[in-house]
Write an enzyme that holds these catalytic residues in place. Structure first.
Site, PDB file in Angstrom:
ATOM      1  N   CYS A 310       0.846  -1.200   0.000  1.00  0.00           N
ATOM      2  CA  CYS A 310       0.000   0.000   0.000  1.00  0.00           C
ATOM      3  C   CYS A 310       0.873   1.239   0.000  1.00  0.00           C
ATOM      4  O   CYS A 310       1.899   1.300   0.672  1.00  0.00           O
ATOM      5  CB  CYS A 310      -0.889  -0.008   1.239  1.00  0.00           C
ATOM      6  SG  CYS A 310      -1.942   1.453   1.381  1.00  0.00           S
ATOM      7  N   CYS A 312      -0.363   4.374   0.764  1.00  0.00           N
ATOM      8  CA  CYS A 312      -1.044   5.472   1.457  1.00  0.00           C
ATOM      9  C   CYS A 312      -0.071   6.163   2.405  1.00  0.00           C
ATOM     10  O   CYS A 312       0.988   5.627   2.731  1.00  0.00           O
ATOM     11  CB  CYS A 312      -2.271   4.974   2.210  1.00  0.00           C
ATOM     12  SG  CYS A 312      -1.913   4.186   3.804  1.00  0.00           S
ATOM     13  N   CYS A 315       0.905   4.021   5.483  1.00  0.00           N
ATOM     14  CA  CYS A 315       1.850   2.933   5.210  1.00  0.00           C
ATOM     15  C   CYS A 315       3.229   3.457   4.813  1.00  0.00           C
ATOM     16  O   CYS A 315       4.241   2.810   5.079  1.00  0.00           O
ATOM     17  CB  CYS A 315       1.292   2.000   4.139  1.00  0.00           C
ATOM     18  SG  CYS A 315      -0.079   0.999   4.767  1.00  0.00           S
TER      19      CYS A 315
END
Lengths: 377, 377
Positions: A310, A312, A315
């Site tokens: 991920c 994002c 993360c």
């Protein structure tokens, strides 16, 4: 008006990829719409939503905003987009679902539904016309017609009654909407909602009768009310063939990450759900390898991000150990970071799905994701 | 090691502008340090803190982190900076203040202080040496020596006893620290804390005795414990002349926005306080025109930002009306946005102060800000 453009269709399933054009931008479908119940996606700024997550459309809640701060106030301030500083598309529900799930002393008549506010007990009336007026004041790009969402289970007899009322209300709402739209330049769309509880014949009949409204899109409501999941999917299957191919289809209030491709496989283009944000706050984080429960001791010194696949902000920046610490300490930042991750996971799933459809590989994708365990092993 | 460089001094007051050089960046002083008690400034991401607010140093809490998740865990994960993904400077307090304010069944001996955790009632011992060890494991850039912070009011006799103990503990802590530092390459500084309750003679004596430690900086502790504000300022005045001019001076746990220039006028270079974040969460927003109480009805349709002179993300993006709605609805985003604004206000005040000192206009600035009412009129 929201207009829908089909881009690709799966040859083996009913999955479709499309573009939903609104006055506030084009949305790639299938799309997951984050829920901003009270004019806020809990814990996230508009910058987080637009720049980091690239959310194109979010959902706000007519029932909640009608009660607080009130649609007149929001309308007077230039509408919901300006009020919440969100320039992209907004869909508002009709408030019907909340009237049936949150408020007390509901009384349903042909005219509409009277209810007591869950905030202060004041009595209010929602009619098919008034919910259109409220949503027009909010200025949402996609409005929903008032429906009756029965609990589960109900008898076929009651389900028919609620379905008939939903159709009547949708017709009344649309008549009102067409008059109002004729008076204004606002490009708001209104979607009716298919009901019929867990009875395929009622679902089909409801859809067939609503199609006459020639709406810009159609919703399948009354799901996620406690029924077993196979039944929800069956209702979507029963409804699909009756809906026009060239309009977007929206299942309201679904679902878990593993369910998203299942709805898409059954012809659904739009979804919304509180599950990613609510699960985040409760310590459940969704990853490409399944779900993790962040409070587990095994994460206490885990330097890895929540999901190594991920990208994002959460993360890219923080470890599982740090998130676990924030969760254990009851810190607000935990909710902020966890929500940001879970929403990204949902949006990524939808992007993966769309990509697979466009490439003609959706059946393969579906098979692969069905093999992912619910919990990380 | 943190080294201090004087840049400018006010000719009429004791205000100074300086640079505090640390291994993790240079900090312009006077500086306000946001409080990240549990390794998080409540509700703010590291990006919010670094990019939007340009925070150069923040404070974390030894007592809290020692209890949860534990300094061994944080040390094992590479230290606090890595654990909380904060690459800039961190100051940790000694835990002394929390032992005296939060924990039960404290017992003070010459050796140190035993206490019960406010989380689970477990018994722990902090000694002058152990708090240095804990902070070295955390890896903070500036550590604080263990002190005894008496409540207010106490007798002169008790205040002397606590002050004597604070000096003895500081000496023991420094002896331990010098041994440890000799063994490592870590550039951590240790600041002792001046105590003496509200007695100028004790404050002076304490400062004079601590100066012998030749520390990189000195703190004035034991303020904001319930005493009237003029008394806090008087204690700083009593302490100042005894402290070396070429080292930074830090008042712990102060203050309200209007107090910041008052401490600076008395020679203070560093401050920290939970007030901006705590007030934010409780609905009190600080502006250049005074404080506003966001829940007030008069803000319900106020389209203006919290502070028209503020360029924080909150003020650039949202209206008072929207913030009031979020506050009334109990939304997490309210705390996030309000904290962001209040911290920016504090940081802006410090920047204004520094600018005024450097330009030789601090007395004029002080006069102007003293005329601003506490509440917006």
């Amino acid at each position: 008006m929201a207009t829908f453009e089909l881009v690709a269709e799966c040859q083996e399933t009913h999955a479709r990829a499309g573009l939903l054009h609104t006055a506030r931008g084009t949305i790639e479908t299938p799309v997951f719409m984050p829920v901003g119940t009270q004019a806020t996606v809990k814990g996230l700024t508009q910058r987080d939503l637009a720049e980091d997550l690239d959310v194109r459309i979010l959902l706000a809640n007519t029932y909640h905003l009608y009660l607080r701060p009130g649609h007149e106030l929001i309308g007077g301030m230039g509408g919901l987009h300006r009020f919440m500083s969100w320039p992209r598309a907004i869909l508002t529900d009709s408030g019907g679902y909340q009237v049936f799930s949150l408020s007390d002393l509901r009384k349903i008549t042909e005219e509409g539904v009277t209810f007591q506010s869950h905030l202060d007990g004041d009595r209010h009336l929602f009619t098919p016309e008034s919910t259109v007026d409220v949503q027009m004041a909010l200025g949402s790009d996609i409005m929903m017609a008032l429906d009756e969402c029965p609990e589960y289970p109900v008898s076929h007899e009651y389900a028919r009654e609620a379905m008939e009322r939903t159709v009547t209300w949708a017709q009344a709402g649309f008549a009102h909407y067409r008059r109002k739209v004729a008076e204004s330049d606002e490009g708001q769309s209104l979607f009716p909602i298919v009901q019929g509880s867990m009875f395929p014949d009622l679902r089909r009949e409801c859809a067939e009768r609503l199609v006459g409204l020639e709406a810009d899109g159609y919703a399948v409501g009354g799901l996620s009310v406690g029924e077993p999941r196979p039944l929800s999917l069956e209702m979507v299957e029963a409804t699909g063939p009756a809906l026009p191919r060239d309009r977007p289809r929206y299942t309201m209030g679904v679902g878990m990450p593993e369910e998203l491709p299942e709805y898409v496989a059954r012809g659904i283009d739009m979804m919304d759900c509180v599950l990613p944000s609510r699960n985040a706050r409760n310590g459940y984080l969704f990853t490409s390898q399944g779900r993790i429960i962040i409070k587990n001791t095994r994460f206490k010194d885990d330097r890895r991000p929540v999901d190594e696949n991920c990208s994002c902000y959460t993360c890219c920046t923080y470890s599982r150990a740090y998130l676990r610490h924030l969760y254990q300490a009851g810190e607000i930042l935990y909710a902020v970071l966890a929500t940001r991750h879970n929403l990204r996971r949902y949006l990524d799933i939808m992007r993966e799905i769309r990509h697979a459809i466009v490439l003609g590989q959706f059946p393969k994708y579906l098979k692969a994701v069905r093999a992912v365990p619910v919990e990380v092993e």
